[in-house]
Design a protein around this motif. Structure first.
Motif, PDB file in Angstrom:
ATOM      1  N   ASN A 277       0.832  -1.214   0.000  1.00 20.15           N
ATOM      2  CA  ASN A 277       0.000   0.000   0.000  1.00 20.15           C
ATOM      3  C   ASN A 277       0.864   1.261   0.000  1.00 20.15           C
ATOM      4  N   GLU A 278       1.969   1.167  -0.724  1.00 21.62           N
ATOM      5  CA  GLU A 278       2.875   2.299  -0.834  1.00 21.62           C
ATOM      6  C   GLU A 278       3.181   2.563  -2.304  1.00 21.62           C
ATOM      7  N   LEU A 279       2.964   3.796  -2.730  1.00 21.60           N
ATOM      8  CA  LEU A 279       3.247   4.194  -4.101  1.00 21.60           C
ATOM      9  C   LEU A 279       4.412   5.179  -4.089  1.00 21.60           C
ATOM     10  N   VAL A 280       5.473   4.835  -4.811  1.00 20.09           N
ATOM     11  CA  VAL A 280       6.671   5.658  -4.842  1.00 20.09           C
ATOM     12  C   VAL A 280       6.880   6.185  -6.258  1.00 20.09           C
ATOM     13  N   PHE A 281       7.032   7.504  -6.390  1.00 23.44           N
ATOM     14  CA  PHE A 281       7.247   8.125  -7.697  1.00 23.44           C
ATOM     15  C   PHE A 281       8.507   8.970  -7.636  1.00 23.44           C
ATOM     16  N   LEU A 282       9.448   8.648  -8.523  1.00 22.91           N
ATOM     17  CA  LEU A 282      10.721   9.366  -8.565  1.00 22.91           C
ATOM     18  C   LEU A 282      10.848  10.107  -9.883  1.00 22.91           C
ATOM     19  N   ASN A 283      10.566  11.385  -9.832  1.00 19.99           N
ATOM     20  CA  ASN A 283      10.656  12.250 -11.014  1.00 19.99           C
ATOM     21  C   ASN A 283       9.880  11.672 -12.200  1.00 19.99           C
ATOM     22  N   GLU A 284       8.649  11.250 -11.943  1.00 17.30           N
ATOM     23  CA  GLU A 284       7.819  10.654 -12.985  1.00 17.30           C
ATOM     24  C   GLU A 284       6.797  11.664 -13.500  1.00 17.30           C
ATOM     25  N   PRO A 285       6.486  11.615 -14.788  1.00 17.04           N
ATOM     26  CA  PRO A 285       5.487  12.530 -15.363  1.00 17.04           C
ATOM     27  C   PRO A 285       4.135  12.356 -14.663  1.00 17.04           C
ATOM     28  N   LEU A 286       3.447  13.436 -14.432  1.00 14.89           N
ATOM     29  CA  LEU A 286       2.152  13.381 -13.758  1.00 14.89           C
ATOM     30  C   LEU A 286       1.152  12.459 -14.463  1.00 14.89           C
ATOM     31  N   PRO A 287       1.062  12.452 -15.801  1.00 14.48           N
ATOM     32  CA  PRO A 287       0.134  11.508 -16.454  1.00 14.48           C
ATOM     33  C   PRO A 287       0.428  10.046 -16.094  1.00 14.48           C
ATOM     34  N   ARG A 288       1.710   9.679 -15.971  1.00 15.17           N
ATOM     35  CA  ARG A 288       2.056   8.307 -15.605  1.00 15.17           C
ATOM     36  C   ARG A 288       1.685   8.039 -14.148  1.00 15.17           C
ATOM     37  N   VAL A 289       1.895   9.031 -13.278  1.00 15.29           N
ATOM     38  CA  VAL A 289       1.519   8.894 -11.867  1.00 15.29           C
ATOM     39  C   VAL A 289       0.028   8.620 -11.741  1.00 15.29           C
ATOM     40  N   LEU A 290      -0.785   9.316 -12.520  1.00 10.62           N
ATOM     41  CA  LEU A 290      -2.235   9.157 -12.446  1.00 10.62           C
ATOM     42  C   LEU A 290      -2.688   7.828 -13.031  1.00 10.62           C
ATOM     43  N   LYS A 291      -1.986   7.334 -14.041  1.00 14.51           N
ATOM     44  CA  LYS A 291      -2.305   6.009 -14.587  1.00 14.51           C
ATOM     45  C   LYS A 291      -2.087   4.930 -13.529  1.00 14.51           C
ATOM     46  N   THR A 310       4.654  17.884 -16.428  1.00 15.36           N
ATOM     47  CA  THR A 310       4.893  18.075 -14.995  1.00 15.36           C
ATOM     48  C   THR A 310       5.364  16.778 -14.360  1.00 15.36           C
ATOM     49  N   ASN A 311       6.524  16.803 -13.717  1.00 17.42           N
ATOM     50  CA  ASN A 311       7.083  15.603 -13.079  1.00 17.42           C
ATOM     51  C   ASN A 311       6.889  15.636 -11.568  1.00 17.42           C
ATOM     52  N   MET A 312       6.797  14.433 -10.963  1.00 11.29           N
ATOM     53  CA  MET A 312       6.549  14.316  -9.532  1.00 11.29           C
ATOM     54  C   MET A 312       7.557  13.379  -8.872  1.00 11.29           C
ATOM     55  N   THR A 313       8.017  13.765  -7.675  1.00 10.15           N
ATOM     56  CA  THR A 313       8.793  12.885  -6.805  1.00 10.15           C
ATOM     57  C   THR A 313       8.096  12.886  -5.456  1.00 10.15           C
ATOM     58  N   ILE A 314       7.430  11.783  -5.154  1.00 12.89           N
ATOM     59  CA  ILE A 314       6.604  11.740  -3.947  1.00 12.89           C
ATOM     60  C   ILE A 314       6.304  10.294  -3.581  1.00 12.89           C
ATOM     61  N   THR A 315       6.019  10.041  -2.302  1.00 14.66           N
ATOM     62  CA  THR A 315       5.653   8.708  -1.816  1.00 14.66           C
ATOM     63  C   THR A 315       4.320   8.795  -1.073  1.00 14.66           C
ATOM     64  N   PHE A 316       3.420   7.882  -1.393  1.00 15.63           N
ATOM     65  CA  PHE A 316       2.138   7.787  -0.704  1.00 15.63           C
ATOM     66  C   PHE A 316       2.077   6.441   0.004  1.00 15.63           C
ATOM     67  N   LYS A 317       1.776   6.451   1.290  1.00 11.09           N
ATOM     68  CA  LYS A 317       1.686   5.210   2.043  1.00 11.09           C
ATOM     69  C   LYS A 317       0.345   5.141   2.771  1.00 11.09           C
ATOM     70  N   GLY A 318      -0.455   4.131   2.409  1.00 12.76           N
ATOM     71  CA  GLY A 318      -1.740   3.931   3.070  1.00 12.76           C
ATOM     72  C   GLY A 318      -2.710   5.072   2.865  1.00 12.76           C
ATOM     73  N   LYS A 319      -2.616   5.789   1.748  1.00 14.33           N
ATOM     74  CA  LYS A 319      -3.483   6.931   1.483  1.00 14.33           C
ATOM     75  C   LYS A 319      -4.675   6.529   0.613  1.00 14.33           C
ATOM     76  N   LYS A 320      -5.797   7.213   0.807  1.00 14.86           N
ATOM     77  CA  LYS A 320      -6.955   7.023  -0.056  1.00 14.86           C
ATOM     78  C   LYS A 320      -6.787   7.871  -1.307  1.00 14.86           C
ATOM     79  N   ILE A 321      -7.568   7.544  -2.334  1.00 19.35           N
ATOM     80  CA  ILE A 321      -7.411   8.215  -3.619  1.00 19.35           C
ATOM     81  C   ILE A 321      -7.600   9.722  -3.524  1.00 19.35           C
ATOM     82  N   GLU A 322      -8.564  10.164  -2.730  1.00 21.19           N
ATOM     83  CA  GLU A 322      -8.812  11.608  -2.637  1.00 21.19           C
ATOM     84  C   GLU A 322      -7.637  12.322  -1.983  1.00 21.19           C
ATOM     85  N   GLN A 323      -7.011  11.687  -0.990  1.00 16.33           N
ATOM     86  CA  GLN A 323      -5.835  12.276  -0.358  1.00 16.33           C
ATOM     87  C   GLN A 323      -4.679  12.371  -1.350  1.00 16.33           C
TER      88      GLN A 323
END
Length: 352
Positions: A277-291, A310-323
């Motif tokens: 339940n952890e999503l890790v994104f390292l400098n990934e394009p926002l469209p790919r993050v949303l896919k 737009t690129n993103m570097t972020i980690t989500f752990k145990g988060k709901k989609i709206e968060q």
């Protein structure tokens, strides 16, 4: 058994309705009876004059073939009346195209390379499934994923097909390697645990053991198993080595990414993923993050074209989609809305 029975079996072979038992019976007849040996010898000679070795065997000169068979049989003074009768039946078959020069090839091919029968399991967006194979290996499917495995493994390797994302925990068996085949690459393992994303990320991430990853065109491994090019595991792996456009070997904590130039990029891997339940994104394009978010959560998400680069570097752990979406909107300086009718989220650019 009389020649009519041979004819019946040949017709069933040509129409591909022959059973395994009948196929064995026909092969025995063609190798034991004198008349059938003579027929087989003639066909073998003519077959060797032309190399027809395709899955869809066609031969346009059936009439010419029939005449040559007639001439050779008539020249043989030892031909018996019984064999003359057999000749007329065979000539008739040739005239209507049932006895092509691919007969021997088809006979041998059907017996040595039986068709692979697959069982397919799939998931919807936001759905997960766990599959346990006959050898004890487990495969956990993420959302929007298709996995196919052999109903009965009649080849010298363990083989599955993957379209999407899955986490594998493979039982060790050095005598029978495990291959995961996808559109762009093939992964070879013995006993290990790893994650594969074949479509969005095009990555292989290793938790334990060791894997070899081959950049292959048009699922080379499947072609090898389906057309009989490699009947032994060593042959198959050797051909993969020769035909790959790039190979990397990965150890625990390593990740391989197949870029747009079909080149492997290897980097460190932190061992956490969607399964935790952890999503890790390292400098990934926002469209790919949303896919990836759509695959994981199951909520449809639309995005303004202004965010394509737009690129993103972020980690989500145990988060709901709206968060997750609210955080992405804040970072991209956009706004989030949801259509109450279609239930589709949309990230739009803020109007100035």
């Amino acid at each position: 058994m009389d020649d009519k029975e041979i004819l019946r079996l040949i017709e069933k072979l040509q129409s591909k309705t022959i059973s395994p038992e009948e196929l064995k019976k026909l092969r025995a007849l063609l190798h034991t009876t004198n008349d059938s040996k003579a027929l087989l010898g003639l066909m073998r000679e003519m077959y060797e004059e032309v190399s027809v070795a395709s899955d869809d065997i066609t031969y346009k000169n059936e009439e010419k073939t029939r005449k040559r068979l007639i001439q050779r049989i008539q020249k043989d003074n030892s031909v018996t009346r019984k064999r003359n009768i057999l000749y007329y039946w065979v000539a008739g078959i040739a005239a209507v195209g049932l006895l092509s020069l691919g007969f021997l090839f088809l006979l041998q091919k059907q017996e040595s390379t039986p068709a692979l029968k697959w069982v397919m399991v799939s998931t919807q967006h936001g759905e997960r499934k766990k599959i346990t194979l006959s050898d004890g290996s487990t495969i956990q499917l993420n959302g929007n994923t298709k996995l196919s495995y052999l109903k009965k493994n009649s080849i010298p390797i363990r083989l599955v097909k993957l379209d999407g994302e899955a986490f594998f925990d493979i039982t060790k068996d050095e005598s029978k390697p495990f291959l995961v085949v996808s559109k762009k690459f093939t992964t070879q393992v013995v006993g290990t645990s790893f994650n594969i994303d074949t479509d969005i990320g095009k990555t292989v991430e290793v938790n334990s053991g060791k894997v070899n990853v081959y950049a292959t065109s048009d699922s080379q491994a499947l072609k090898l198993t389906s057309d009989g090019s490699a009947e032994k595991k060593n042959d198959m792996l050797s051909i993969l080595e020769k035909t790959t456009r790039g190979k990397v070997s990965l150890l625990p904590g390593e990740k391989a990414y197949l870029n747009d130039s079909n080149k492997w990029e290897v980097s460190a891997y932190h061992h956490k993923n969607w399964l935790d339940n952890e999503l890790v994104f390292l400098n990934e394009p926002l469209p790919r993050v949303l896919k990836k978010a759509y695959r994981n959560y199951g909520d449809s998400i639309a995005i303004d074209s202004a965010f394509a680069n737009t690129n993103m570097t972020i980690t989500f752990k145990g988060k709901k989609i709206e968060q997750v979406l609210n955080t992405l909107v804040e970072l991209s300086n956009g706004k989030l809305t949801r259509d109450p009718t279609t239930k589709i989220w949309k990230i739009s650019k803020i109007d100035n």
